[in-house]
Scaffold this motif. Structure first.
Motif, PDB file in Angstrom:
ATOM      1  N   PHE A 105       1.066  -1.747  -0.012  1.00  0.00           N
ATOM      2  CA  PHE A 105      -0.315  -0.048  -0.551  1.00  0.00           C
ATOM      3  C   PHE A 105       0.915   1.682   0.259  1.00  0.00           C
ATOM      4  N   ALA A 106       0.524   1.823  -0.551  1.00  0.00           N
ATOM      5  CA  ALA A 106       1.238   3.314  -1.343  1.00  0.00           C
ATOM      6  C   ALA A 106       1.557   3.955  -0.073  1.00  0.00           C
ATOM      7  N   LYS A 107       0.670   4.105   0.908  1.00  0.00           N
ATOM      8  CA  LYS A 107       0.232   4.747   1.967  1.00  0.00           C
ATOM      9  C   LYS A 107      -0.441   5.125   3.224  1.00  0.00           C
ATOM     10  N   GLY A 108       0.465   3.041   2.926  1.00  0.00           N
ATOM     11  CA  GLY A 108      -0.200   2.324   3.934  1.00  0.00           C
ATOM     12  C   GLY A 108      -0.106   2.863   5.820  1.00  0.00           C
ATOM     13  N   ALA A 109       1.068   3.289   6.076  1.00  0.00           N
ATOM     14  CA  ALA A 109       2.040   3.923   6.840  1.00  0.00           C
ATOM     15  C   ALA A 109       0.613   4.997   8.188  1.00  0.00           C
ATOM     16  N   SER A 110       0.260   5.233   6.498  1.00  0.00           N
ATOM     17  CA  SER A 110      -1.073   6.600   7.367  1.00  0.00           C
ATOM     18  C   SER A 110      -2.120   6.391   7.310  1.00  0.00           C
ATOM     19  N   LEU A 111      -2.538   4.789   7.309  1.00  0.00           N
ATOM     20  CA  LEU A 111      -3.949   4.455   6.937  1.00  0.00           C
ATOM     21  C   LEU A 111      -3.955   3.259   8.492  1.00  0.00           C
ATOM     22  N   ASP A 112      -4.882   3.645   9.556  1.00  0.00           N
ATOM     23  CA  ASP A 112      -5.658   2.986  10.705  1.00  0.00           C
ATOM     24  C   ASP A 112      -5.605   1.217   9.788  1.00  0.00           C
ATOM     25  N   ALA A 137     -10.538   2.327   2.641  1.00  0.00           N
ATOM     26  CA  ALA A 137      -9.204   3.389   3.481  1.00  0.00           C
ATOM     27  C   ALA A 137      -8.419   4.294   3.118  1.00  0.00           C
ATOM     28  N   ALA A 138      -7.627   3.620   2.149  1.00  0.00           N
ATOM     29  CA  ALA A 138      -6.772   3.751   1.529  1.00  0.00           C
ATOM     30  C   ALA A 138      -7.145   4.723  -0.099  1.00  0.00           C
ATOM     31  N   VAL A 139      -8.676   5.010  -0.170  1.00  0.00           N
ATOM     32  CA  VAL A 139      -8.997   6.096  -1.540  1.00  0.00           C
ATOM     33  C   VAL A 139      -9.700   6.597  -0.766  1.00  0.00           C
ATOM     34  N   ALA A 140     -10.439   6.798   0.425  1.00  0.00           N
ATOM     35  CA  ALA A 140     -10.281   7.721   0.555  1.00  0.00           C
ATOM     36  C   ALA A 140      -9.161   8.360   0.944  1.00  0.00           C
ATOM     37  N   LEU A 141      -8.094   8.249   1.814  1.00  0.00           N
ATOM     38  CA  LEU A 141      -7.045   9.164   2.151  1.00  0.00           C
ATOM     39  C   LEU A 141      -6.156   9.412   0.677  1.00  0.00           C
TER      40      LEU A 141
END
Length: 144
Positions: free
Chosen positions: A80-87, A124-128
């Motif tokens: 996940f490209a921005k996984g560290a920012s996801l819950d 959640a990744a799409v929402a981010l």
């Protein structure tokens, strides 16, 4: 090479899955289905095509990269490209945990996939991605 110029990214992913012809193809196909269920507007791409990987790496995008699906001898890695920012309340992330941006899920042959939690992670990744692209568009509009 001509195959890549003619085929759509989705067909290249179909070909990659078909050529795997083992548990990795089954896992990647199942994950692909979950991604599409979680976000029907997801766009499939193929990136990083090179001689050692002529079918490239499947990439799923919505307002930016959501995740990639790489296959290795012993696992399918969903990064996940921005996984560290996801819950991640279900603790799906089990790889690349020390990175500042990305997080990954390594799926091995006999692993069970928590489909509900995986789809929630995709959403959640799409929402981010969409919240950031919306904010960027608003800032750009205000700057004009």
């Amino acid at each position: 090479m001509a195959e890549q110029l003619i085929d759509s990214p989705s067909r290249l992913i179909d070909t990659k899955i078909g050529r795997l012809a083992d548990w990795r193809g089954e896992i990647l196909s199942r994950i692909r289905g979950l991604i599409k269920q979680a976000d029907p507007e997801i766009v499939e791409e193929v990136k990083w095509i090179k001689p050692s990987n002529p079918l490239g790496v499947p990439v799923w995008e919505h307002a930016g990269i959501i995740c990639t699906g790489e296959t290795y001898k012993d696992k399918v890695k969903m990064t996940f490209a921005k996984g560290a920012s996801l819950d991640d309340p279900a603790n799906l992330f089990n790889s690349s945990l020390d990175g500042g941006t990305r997080r990954a899920i390594d799926i091995h042959e006999d692993d069970k996939i928590d489909e509900k939690a995986f789809k929630a992670l995709i959403r959640a990744a799409v929402a981010l991605n969409t919240s950031k692209s919306t904010k960027g568009a608003v800032k750009a509009a205000k700057a004009k």
